[in-house]
Design a protein around this motif. Sequence first.
Motif, PDB file in Angstrom:
ATOM      1  N   ASN A  49     -24.157-108.254  15.675  1.00 13.73           N
ATOM      2  CA  ASN A  49     -25.181-108.241  16.721  1.00 13.73           C
ATOM      3  C   ASN A  49     -26.423-107.468  16.300  1.00 13.73           C
ATOM      4  OD1 ASN A  49     -24.254-109.831  18.841  1.00 13.73           O
ATOM      5  ND2 ASN A  49     -22.993-108.181  19.662  1.00 13.73           N
ATOM      6  N   ARG A  50     -26.239-106.525  15.406  1.00  9.07           N
ATOM      7  CA  ARG A  50     -27.337-105.630  15.070  1.00  9.07           C
ATOM      8  C   ARG A  50     -27.405-105.414  13.564  1.00  9.07           C
ATOM      9  NH1 ARG A  50     -27.497 -99.565  17.298  1.00  9.07           N
ATOM     10  NH2 ARG A  50     -29.570 -99.054  16.551  1.00  9.07           N
ATOM     11  N   ILE A  51     -28.563-105.733  12.994  1.00  9.48           N
ATOM     12  CA  ILE A  51     -28.808-105.501  11.571  1.00  9.48           C
ATOM     13  C   ILE A  51     -30.184-104.863  11.479  1.00  9.48           C
ATOM     14  CG2 ILE A  51     -29.128-106.556   9.305  1.00  9.48           C
ATOM     15  CD1 ILE A  51     -27.302-108.829  10.289  1.00  9.48           C
ATOM     16  N   GLY A  52     -30.269-103.779  10.758  1.00  6.34           N
ATOM     17  CA  GLY A  52     -31.556-103.114  10.674  1.00  6.34           C
ATOM     18  C   GLY A  52     -31.615-102.107   9.561  1.00  6.34           C
ATOM     19  N   CYS A  91     -29.847-100.881   4.521  1.00  3.83           N
ATOM     20  CA  CYS A  91     -29.666-101.934   5.516  1.00  3.83           C
ATOM     21  C   CYS A  91     -28.328-101.667   6.197  1.00  3.83           C
ATOM     22  CB  CYS A  91     -29.646-103.310   4.855  1.00  3.83           C
ATOM     23  SG  CYS A  91     -29.365-104.655   6.032  1.00  3.83           S
ATOM     24  N   VAL A  92     -28.323-101.722   7.523  1.00  3.40           N
ATOM     25  CA  VAL A  92     -27.115-101.414   8.279  1.00  3.40           C
ATOM     26  C   VAL A  92     -26.671-102.645   9.060  1.00  3.40           C
ATOM     27  CG1 VAL A  92     -26.086 -99.936  10.048  1.00  3.40           C
ATOM     28  CG2 VAL A  92     -27.796 -98.998   8.492  1.00  3.40           C
ATOM     29  N   PHE A  93     -25.384-102.950   8.949  1.00  6.44           N
ATOM     30  CA  PHE A  93     -24.748-104.013   9.727  1.00  6.44           C
ATOM     31  C   PHE A  93     -23.882-103.330  10.770  1.00  6.44           C
ATOM     32  CE2 PHE A  93     -25.486-105.639   5.495  1.00  6.44           C
ATOM     33  CZ  PHE A  93     -25.933-106.939   5.693  1.00  6.44           C
ATOM     34  N   SER A  94     -24.165-103.567  12.046  1.00 10.01           N
ATOM     35  CA  SER A  94     -23.362-102.926  13.088  1.00 10.01           C
ATOM     36  C   SER A  94     -23.068-103.900  14.220  1.00 10.01           C
ATOM     37  CB  SER A  94     -24.040-101.660  13.617  1.00 10.01           C
ATOM     38  OG  SER A  94     -25.226-101.979  14.301  1.00 10.01           O
ATOM     39  N   GLU A  95     -22.150-103.503  15.060  1.00 13.30           N
ATOM     40  CA  GLU A  95     -21.712-104.304  16.205  1.00 13.30           C
ATOM     41  C   GLU A  95     -21.249-105.693  15.778  1.00 13.30           C
ATOM     42  OE1 GLU A  95     -24.846-104.167  19.162  1.00 13.30           O
ATOM     43  OE2 GLU A  95     -25.147-102.021  18.773  1.00 13.30           O
TER      44      GLU A  95
END
Length: 144
Positions: free
Chosen positions: A32-35, A117-121
């Motif tokens: 759901n969230r990448i940033g 880069c972060v991959f979350s949810e």
Amino acid sequence: MREYAEYKPSNLPWLGDIPSHWEVWKVTHGFNRIGSGTTPKSDNPLFYDGAIPWITTSELREDTIRDTAQKVTQEAVALHSALKVYPEGSLAIAMYGATIGRLGILGLDSTVNQACCVFSEPTVFDTRFVYYWLWMRRPVLRFV
């Protein structure tokens, strides 16, 4: 190797045919969230020595990150729209520089700098699976 009754083309040359019941997903569609993040001005004491962990790519060491060398303040997060807090369990990867491809799992809610880069949810993937897949594919991803 296990045989399946039917196969279909994956449309990925490196993968070939896959069992017909499998789906091919882009990794980015499974979260759901990448940033990313940013680096608050280091000469402003209002932004550092806070309580919020701030991860740099030097801390990505194919392990769970349980502490960081620097921490930022609530003010830094409030004043920098690119500085997001990502939840524990998120996956971080270094996007460029000497540490490109280095990985880490956030062991605590954290912010990151602009080289991460972060991959979350996650919605469909287990984060650990993606972590190991990226680790395994790092030699290819680093030089593309």
